[in-house]
Write an enzyme that holds these catalytic residues in place. Structure first.
Site, PDB file in Angstrom:
ATOM      1  N   ASN A  57      -3.607   6.144  -1.373  1.00  0.00           N
ATOM      2  CA  ASN A  57      -3.331   6.236   0.065  1.00  0.00           C
ATOM      3  C   ASN A  57      -2.708   7.562   0.470  1.00  0.00           C
ATOM      4  O   ASN A  57      -2.858   7.987   1.621  1.00  0.00           O
ATOM      5  CB  ASN A  57      -2.481   5.054   0.528  1.00  0.00           C
ATOM      6  CG  ASN A  57      -3.338   3.808   0.671  1.00  0.00           C
ATOM      7  OD1 ASN A  57      -4.483   3.892   1.107  1.00  0.00           O
ATOM      8  ND2 ASN A  57      -2.810   2.668   0.278  1.00  0.00           N
ATOM      9  N   GLU A  80      -3.696   0.295  -8.971  1.00  0.00           N
ATOM     10  CA  GLU A  80      -2.655   1.307  -9.217  1.00  0.00           C
ATOM     11  C   GLU A  80      -1.423   0.552  -9.708  1.00  0.00           C
ATOM     12  O   GLU A  80      -0.938  -0.358  -9.025  1.00  0.00           O
ATOM     13  CB  GLU A  80      -2.301   2.045  -7.930  1.00  0.00           C
ATOM     14  CG  GLU A  80      -3.357   3.044  -7.497  1.00  0.00           C
ATOM     15  CD  GLU A  80      -2.946   3.794  -6.229  1.00  0.00           C
ATOM     16  OE1 GLU A  80      -3.076   5.018  -6.216  1.00  0.00           O
ATOM     17  OE2 GLU A  80      -2.513   3.146  -5.250  1.00  0.00           O
ATOM     18  N   SER A 120       0.824  -1.211   0.000  1.00  0.00           N
ATOM     19  CA  SER A 120       0.000   0.000   0.000  1.00  0.00           C
ATOM     20  C   SER A 120       0.855   1.257   0.000  1.00  0.00           C
ATOM     21  O   SER A 120       0.364   2.336  -0.309  1.00  0.00           O
ATOM     22  CB  SER A 120      -0.848   0.046   1.265  1.00  0.00           C
ATOM     23  OG  SER A 120      -1.669  -1.061   1.359  1.00  0.00           O
ATOM     24  N   HIS A 149      -1.207  -2.462  -7.096  1.00  0.00           N
ATOM     25  CA  HIS A 149      -1.913  -2.189  -5.845  1.00  0.00           C
ATOM     26  C   HIS A 149      -3.407  -2.361  -6.062  1.00  0.00           C
ATOM     27  O   HIS A 149      -4.061  -1.520  -6.688  1.00  0.00           O
ATOM     28  CB  HIS A 149      -1.567  -0.765  -5.372  1.00  0.00           C
ATOM     29  CG  HIS A 149      -2.146  -0.423  -4.051  1.00  0.00           C
ATOM     30  ND1 HIS A 149      -2.600   0.830  -3.727  1.00  0.00           N
ATOM     31  CD2 HIS A 149      -2.356  -1.184  -2.958  1.00  0.00           C
ATOM     32  CE1 HIS A 149      -3.060   0.818  -2.490  1.00  0.00           C
ATOM     33  NE2 HIS A 149      -2.921  -0.385  -2.004  1.00  0.00           N
TER      34      HIS A 149
HETATM   35  P1  NAI Z   1      -3.487  -9.583   6.256  1.00  0.00           P
HETATM   36  O1  NAI Z   1      -3.061  -9.314   7.647  1.00  0.00           O
HETATM   37  O2  NAI Z   1      -4.894  -9.986   5.997  1.00  0.00           O
HETATM   38  O3  NAI Z   1      -2.541 -10.717   5.621  1.00  0.00           O
HETATM   39  C1  NAI Z   1      -1.144 -10.696   5.795  1.00  0.00           C
HETATM   40  C2  NAI Z   1      -0.516 -11.865   5.064  1.00  0.00           C
HETATM   41  O4  NAI Z   1       0.904 -11.812   5.291  1.00  0.00           O
HETATM   42  C3  NAI Z   1      -0.976 -13.244   5.537  1.00  0.00           C
HETATM   43  O5  NAI Z   1      -1.095 -14.075   4.396  1.00  0.00           O
HETATM   44  C4  NAI Z   1       0.186 -13.716   6.413  1.00  0.00           C
HETATM   45  O6  NAI Z   1       0.307 -15.120   6.469  1.00  0.00           O
HETATM   46  C5  NAI Z   1       1.354 -13.100   5.655  1.00  0.00           C
HETATM   47  N1  NAI Z   1       2.568 -12.924   6.476  1.00  0.00           N
HETATM   48  C6  NAI Z   1       2.665 -12.302   7.678  1.00  0.00           C
HETATM   49  N2  NAI Z   1       3.943 -12.338   8.112  1.00  0.00           N
HETATM   50  C7  NAI Z   1       4.649 -13.007   7.151  1.00  0.00           C
HETATM   51  C8  NAI Z   1       6.014 -13.380   7.015  1.00  0.00           C
HETATM   52  N3  NAI Z   1       6.910 -13.068   7.953  1.00  0.00           N
HETATM   53  N4  NAI Z   1       6.396 -14.062   5.889  1.00  0.00           N
HETATM   54  C9  NAI Z   1       5.493 -14.371   4.924  1.00  0.00           C
HETATM   55  N5  NAI Z   1       4.185 -14.041   5.005  1.00  0.00           N
HETATM   56  C10 NAI Z   1       3.778 -13.373   6.100  1.00  0.00           C
HETATM   57  O7  NAI Z   1      -3.088  -8.275   5.440  1.00  0.00           O
HETATM   58  P2  NAI Z   1      -3.720  -7.690   4.073  1.00  0.00           P
HETATM   59  O8  NAI Z   1      -4.759  -6.696   4.409  1.00  0.00           O
HETATM   60  O9  NAI Z   1      -4.043  -8.813   3.172  1.00  0.00           O
HETATM   61  O10 NAI Z   1      -2.470  -6.863   3.507  1.00  0.00           O
HETATM   62  C11 NAI Z   1      -1.452  -7.506   2.746  1.00  0.00           C
HETATM   63  C12 NAI Z   1      -0.752  -6.482   1.871  1.00  0.00           C
HETATM   64  O11 NAI Z   1      -1.714  -5.838   1.025  1.00  0.00           O
HETATM   65  C13 NAI Z   1      -0.046  -5.375   2.637  1.00  0.00           C
HETATM   66  O12 NAI Z   1       1.120  -5.024   1.946  1.00  0.00           O
HETATM   67  C14 NAI Z   1      -1.065  -4.240   2.586  1.00  0.00           C
HETATM   68  O13 NAI Z   1      -0.471  -2.978   2.710  1.00  0.00           O
HETATM   69  C15 NAI Z   1      -1.625  -4.434   1.186  1.00  0.00           C
HETATM   70  N6  NAI Z   1      -2.955  -3.865   0.954  1.00  0.00           N
HETATM   71  C16 NAI Z   1      -3.913  -3.934   1.927  1.00  0.00           C
HETATM   72  C17 NAI Z   1      -5.172  -3.394   1.689  1.00  0.00           C
HETATM   73  C18 NAI Z   1      -6.239  -3.478   2.719  1.00  0.00           C
HETATM   74  O14 NAI Z   1      -7.281  -2.802   2.572  1.00  0.00           O
HETATM   75  N7  NAI Z   1      -6.085  -4.266   3.764  1.00  0.00           N
HETATM   76  C19 NAI Z   1      -5.507  -2.741   0.410  1.00  0.00           C
HETATM   77  C20 NAI Z   1      -4.443  -2.781  -0.560  1.00  0.00           C
HETATM   78  C21 NAI Z   1      -3.210  -3.298  -0.265  1.00  0.00           C
END
Ligand code: NAI
Length: 290
Positions: free
Chosen positions: A195, A156, A123, A144
């Site tokens: 963002n 994006e 993000s 993104h």
């Molecule tokens: P989430 O908390 O739902 O999922 C996180 C993921 O990362 C899980 O699959 C987890 O197993 C994995 N993970 C955690 N620590 C790890 C490690 N040390 N090694 C490998 N995998 C690991 O988070 P979410 O919301 O899915 O966000 C993921 C990415 O997407 C982030 O970069 C976030 O900034 C981006 N993003 C999030 C949005 C949102 O609205 N939540 C929107 C657009 C992008």
């Protein structure tokens, strides 16, 4: 440039975003391999995707048969080595520069196609910081997606000073022609377009609640009824995930040193307490998990 159509996608992480990205790719008839750290997390990721596909069927957006076929196109692994034949990999792990760079370092060694697209769904982390962890930074872009991925049509596309035009064109074609998403291009600055505008607004809403200026319900009601937003900023913070909002704020603050981007103490305390929003069941509001 490889003109071969992208048919083999890898998704790293099956959290909120990774699951959504894997789902839309599978629904677009693409073979999808999803990485999760453990079998348990992979099972949870698969269940998350199946629940979302079920919702798609009950709301009439997809048929039973499309649901079956999408589920059939999804495979899971805990070995990044299995990603060798992928033409596009989208990384969607936790918003941590350290974790992401480590993954890209390894991924770059594994993926053999020189024109493969290695994309981060970050993000806010500048893509160049991730790209320099690889030997082939010309393959690295930001793709993104937005949450919920099956619903929101935007991607994006972030190119760095080193991304090749062939790779960004391949990523753009996949986003538009295969996934049917709309693409906006952004330069490589923390927060990109959306963002950079959205996060200061969310942080300002948290500060309003923190200072007792207005209740969370009234802040949200004001923006929904007064500005026709589909949801208010506290509900949106819960949807994004408080940890993710904090990490985005931290990246943007590191980049610009702008006080409006600094995470308010209430946000920091809630993250420390594990009140991460919808994904954990409690944030500014309570949720029924499932
Ligand atoms: P989430 O908390 O739902 O999922 C996180 C993921 O990362 C899980 O699959 C987890 O197993 C994995 N993970 C955690 N620590 C790890 C490690 N040390 N090694 C490998 N995998 C690991 O988070 P979410 O919301 O899915 O966000 C993921 C990415 O997407 C982030 O970069 C976030 O900034 C981006 N993003 C999030 C949005 C949102 O609205 N939540 C929107 C657009 C992008």
């Amino acid at each position: 440039m490889s003109t071969e159509k992208i048919q083999r996608v890898g998704v790293i992480g099956a959290g909120q975003m990774g699951a959504g990205i894997a789902e839309v790719c599978a629904r677009a008839h693409v073979d999808v391999l999803v990485f999760e750290q453990t079998r348990e997390l992979a099972a949870a990721g698969r269940a998350r995707i199946l629940r979302s596909l079920d919702r798609g069927v009950s709301s009439g957006k997809i048929t039973e048969r499309e649901r079956e076929q999408a589920a059939w196109r999804l495979r899971f692994t805990s070995d990044l080595g299995d990603f060798a034949d992928r033409q596009l990999v989208v990384e969607a792990v936790v918003e941590s520069e350290e974790v992401k760079t480590e993954i890209f370092r390894e991924l770059d060694k594994v993926v053999t196609d020189p024109d493969a697209v290695l994309a981060s769904n970050t993000s806010s982390i500048p893509i160049m910081k991730i790209a320099v962890a690889t030997e082939n930074p010309e393959r690295v872009v930001g793709m993104h997606f937005f949450n919920p991925v099956p619903v929101l049509p935007l991607i994006e596309l972030v190119t760095t000073l080193k991304t090749s035009e062939a790779v960004s064109a391949r990523a753009e074609a996949f986003a538009g022609e295969v996934l049917g998403k709309q693409v906006v291009r952004s330069s490589d600055r923390s927060g990109f377009v959306v963002n950079a505008l959205l996060v200061p607004y969310l942080l300002s809403a948290i500060r309003m609640v923190e200072s007792g200026f207005a209740t969370k319900e009234d802040v949200d009601k004001a923006m929904v009824l007064g500005c026709a937003h589909p949801m208010g900023p506290l509900a949106l913070t819960d949807l994004v995930g408080l940890d993710t909002v904090k990490s985005i704020a931290d990246s943007m603050y590191t980049e610009f040193k702008e006080p409006l981007y600094s995470a308010p103490p209430l946000l920091m305390r809630m993250v420390e307490a594990g009140l991460l929003g919808k994904k954990t069941g409690t944030g500014f509001y309570q949720y029924n998990r499932g």
